[in-house]
Design a protein around this motif. Structure first.
Motif, mmCIF file in Angstrom:
data_model
loop_
_atom_site.group_PDB
_atom_site.id
_atom_site.type_symbol
_atom_site.label_atom_id
_atom_site.label_comp_id
_atom_site.label_asym_id
_atom_site.label_seq_id
_atom_site.Cartn_x
_atom_site.Cartn_y
_atom_site.Cartn_z
ATOM 1 N N ASN A 125 0.819 -1.217 0.000
ATOM 2 C CA ASN A 125 0.000 0.000 0.000
ATOM 3 C C ASN A 125 0.849 1.262 0.000
ATOM 4 O O ASN A 125 1.715 1.398 -0.841
ATOM 5 C CB ASN A 125 -1.006 -0.086 1.147
ATOM 6 C CG ASN A 125 -1.961 -1.259 0.921
ATOM 7 O OD1 ASN A 125 -2.444 -1.446 -0.196
ATOM 8 N ND2 ASN A 125 -2.206 -2.054 1.946
ATOM 9 N N SER A 236 -5.466 -10.228 4.846
ATOM 10 C CA SER A 236 -4.822 -8.922 4.679
ATOM 11 C C SER A 236 -3.808 -8.952 3.538
ATOM 12 O O SER A 236 -3.332 -10.026 3.133
ATOM 13 C CB SER A 236 -4.112 -8.529 5.972
ATOM 14 O OG SER A 236 -2.963 -9.335 6.174
ATOM 15 N N GLY A 238 -0.834 -8.246 3.732
ATOM 16 C CA GLY A 238 0.396 -8.836 4.252
ATOM 17 C C GLY A 238 0.463 -10.334 3.995
ATOM 18 O O GLY A 238 1.489 -10.850 3.548
ATOM 19 N N CYS A 267 0.124 2.070 14.487
ATOM 20 C CA CYS A 267 -0.400 1.299 13.367
ATOM 21 C C CYS A 267 0.671 1.037 12.313
ATOM 22 O O CYS A 267 0.978 -0.101 11.993
ATOM 23 C CB CYS A 267 -1.594 2.043 12.774
ATOM 24 S SG CYS A 267 -2.424 1.133 11.482
ATOM 25 N N HIS A 268 1.233 2.122 11.737
ATOM 26 C CA HIS A 268 2.241 2.021 10.685
ATOM 27 C C HIS A 268 3.531 2.717 11.114
ATOM 28 O O HIS A 268 3.473 3.695 11.852
ATOM 29 C CB HIS A 268 1.734 2.694 9.400
ATOM 30 C CG HIS A 268 0.538 2.007 8.806
ATOM 31 N ND1 HIS A 268 -0.611 2.688 8.479
ATOM 32 C CD2 HIS A 268 0.322 0.709 8.476
ATOM 33 C CE1 HIS A 268 -1.493 1.829 7.971
ATOM 34 N NE2 HIS A 268 -0.954 0.626 7.956
ATOM 35 N N CYS A 278 -4.809 -2.582 13.963
ATOM 36 C CA CYS A 278 -3.860 -2.696 12.842
ATOM 37 C C CYS A 278 -3.036 -3.973 12.963
ATOM 38 O O CYS A 278 -2.729 -4.605 11.953
ATOM 39 C CB CYS A 278 -2.920 -1.499 12.812
ATOM 40 S SG CYS A 278 -3.777 0.037 12.495
ATOM 41 N N THR A 279 -2.673 -4.337 14.173
ATOM 42 C CA THR A 279 -1.843 -5.521 14.404
ATOM 43 C C THR A 279 -2.693 -6.770 14.623
ATOM 44 O O THR A 279 -2.285 -7.873 14.271
ATOM 45 C CB THR A 279 -0.928 -5.283 15.632
ATOM 46 O OG1 THR A 279 -0.134 -4.114 15.366
ATOM 47 C CG2 THR A 279 -0.002 -6.456 15.885
ATOM 48 N N LYS A 290 -1.945 -14.669 11.597
ATOM 49 C CA LYS A 290 -0.693 -14.692 12.373
ATOM 50 C C LYS A 290 -0.505 -16.027 13.072
ATOM 51 O O LYS A 290 0.612 -16.533 13.173
ATOM 52 C CB LYS A 290 -0.665 -13.512 13.343
ATOM 53 C CG LYS A 290 -0.609 -12.196 12.570
ATOM 54 C CD LYS A 290 -0.386 -10.955 13.383
ATOM 55 C CE LYS A 290 -0.463 -9.760 12.412
ATOM 56 N NZ LYS A 290 0.191 -8.548 12.893
HETATM 57 O O1 C5P Z 1 -2.100 -1.411 6.762
HETATM 58 P P1 C5P Z 1 -1.600 -2.110 5.538
HETATM 59 O O2 C5P Z 1 -2.593 -3.139 5.019
HETATM 60 O O3 C5P Z 1 -1.170 -1.175 4.460
HETATM 61 O O4 C5P Z 1 -0.310 -2.906 5.997
HETATM 62 C C1 C5P Z 1 0.275 -3.904 5.210
HETATM 63 C C2 C5P Z 1 0.203 -5.241 5.918
HETATM 64 O O5 C5P Z 1 1.099 -5.277 7.031
HETATM 65 C C3 C5P Z 1 -1.163 -5.533 6.507
HETATM 66 O O6 C5P Z 1 -2.020 -6.049 5.503
HETATM 67 C C4 C5P Z 1 -0.836 -6.522 7.606
HETATM 68 O O7 C5P Z 1 -0.703 -7.816 7.067
HETATM 69 C C5 C5P Z 1 0.534 -6.043 8.087
HETATM 70 N N1 C5P Z 1 0.457 -5.173 9.290
HETATM 71 C C6 C5P Z 1 0.548 -5.754 10.554
HETATM 72 N N2 C5P Z 1 0.511 -4.978 11.674
HETATM 73 C C7 C5P Z 1 0.382 -3.634 11.584
HETATM 74 C C8 C5P Z 1 0.265 -3.019 10.312
HETATM 75 C C9 C5P Z 1 0.325 -3.822 9.186
HETATM 76 O O8 C5P Z 1 0.657 -6.975 10.658
HETATM 77 N N3 C5P Z 1 0.394 -2.888 12.709
#
Ligand code: C5P
Length: 320
Positions: A125, A236, A238, A267-268, A278-279, A290
């Protein structure tokens, strides 16, 4: 000091979440936006070992991207903008690959150098490298983006230089039936409109679209191997990216998907926004993703604790 703190427990369930997040997750578990028809976890089935799980995923999840010959795209004037071949035909195989989650726990990790030593690196993303090189590296081989990022005004998908490096791969939650015509008529976000516009502006950059069947085949592997009912929403980015890289690489290192000792509600790594969802997931069955990744990990708990690093074998390296 060498003491090993706690790492991800592969038996995580929604009952271990805080009260607020538990409610949100349970709400999503009760909804069925995409028409999932699945019997649900069978009682008393044996728990699969890591290698057995790896085999299930290798054999039951097809990594497919859209090509111009697929209906209903074959009948549309812009079908020729789609890549002629599957992504797995066009790129790789790579020896070593890094999957860089966007987790806040990457902040101050100093993992950048290690990440960049891999032959290929996948990011997700809107995750930037500029200004964060020390922690996340600077190499981008593949960027996996969801249709929300492609469509939302504030991401400036068509003009931002963030998206111009590497190979783009996009996805949008399709119906559980994985019927392409049904999906085409009812995407979550306007993925096809944005795809066409982007391709006109950047005709030289490789850009793939994931077949929604892959999302749901992977979802079934998660549900089949969990004891509770998971959210009826696609995995997700990820996890999708991790499985994609397992089909392109001999060894896959996943960073901060299972949180290290730096675990945080941030979160990021690139934003000042905190939310445990987010996690742990809310819309996505992230908690269960996970659990699965923890079971398949071939590295040590210390690697997770210190580096947030999981080691997964590429599909070509094992027989089932
Ligand atoms: O938020 P976003 O989808 O862009 O993040 C990319 C991937 O990283 C997520 O789909 C998720 O699998 C992982 N992630 C995570 N923990 C976070 C943020 C993202 O495991 N705090």
């Amino acid at each position: 000091n060498g003491a090993l703190g706690e790492v991800w427990n592969e038996e995580m369930s929604s009952t271990m979440l805080g009260k607020r997040l538990r409610k949100v997750v349970q709400n999503y578990q009760a909804m069925n936006k995409y028409g999932v028809k699945y019997p649900g976890p069978a009682a008393h089935r044996p728990k699969l070992s890591g290698p057995e799980l790896l085999c299930q995923i290798k054999e039951m999840v097809q990594i497919t991207t859209l090509t111009p010959d697929m209906e209903p795209f074959s009948g549309l004037p812009w079908a020729s903008q789609l890549p002629q071949h599957q992504i797995t035909t066009d790129i790789g195989p790579f020896k070593t690959c890094a999957v860089v989650s966007s987790a806040g726990s990457l902040k101050n990790s100093g993992l950048g150098k290690e990440i960049d030593t891999h032959d290929a690196v996948i990011r997700f993303n809107a995750a930037p490298t500029t200004g964060f090189e020390k922690d996340v590296g600077s190499k981008t081989t593949v960027r996996l983006i969801n249709s929300q990022v492609m469509a939302s005004e504030d991401h400036h998908f068509l003009s931002s230089s963030l998206y111009s490096a590497g190979i783009l791969v996009s996805w949008d939650p399709g119906p559980y039936s994985s019927d392409l015509r049904e999906w085409f008529n009812k995407t979550d976000y306007p993925i096809f409109k944005q795809y066409q516009r982007y391709r006109r502006l950047h005709p030289q950059q490789p850009f793939y679209i994931i077949h929604p069947r892959m999302e749901w085949q992977l979802w079934q592997r998660i549900q089949d191997n969990m004891d509770e009912t998971i959210q009826k929403n696609p995995p997700s980015s990820g996890l999708l990216g991790t499985v994609l890289m397992m089909s392109l690489c001999e060894v896959v290192h996943v960073y901060e998907f299972l949180p290290s000792r730096r675990k945080t509600e941030l979160c990021h790594y690139y934003q000042r926004f905190s939310d445990a969802a987010c996690t742990l997931g809310a819309y996505h069955p992230l908690l269960y993703e996970k659990n699965l990744v923890k079971r398949m990990n071939q590295g040590s708990d210390r690697d997770i604790y210190t580096y947030g690093r999981v080691t997964l074998p590429g599909f070509i390296t094992f027989n089932c």
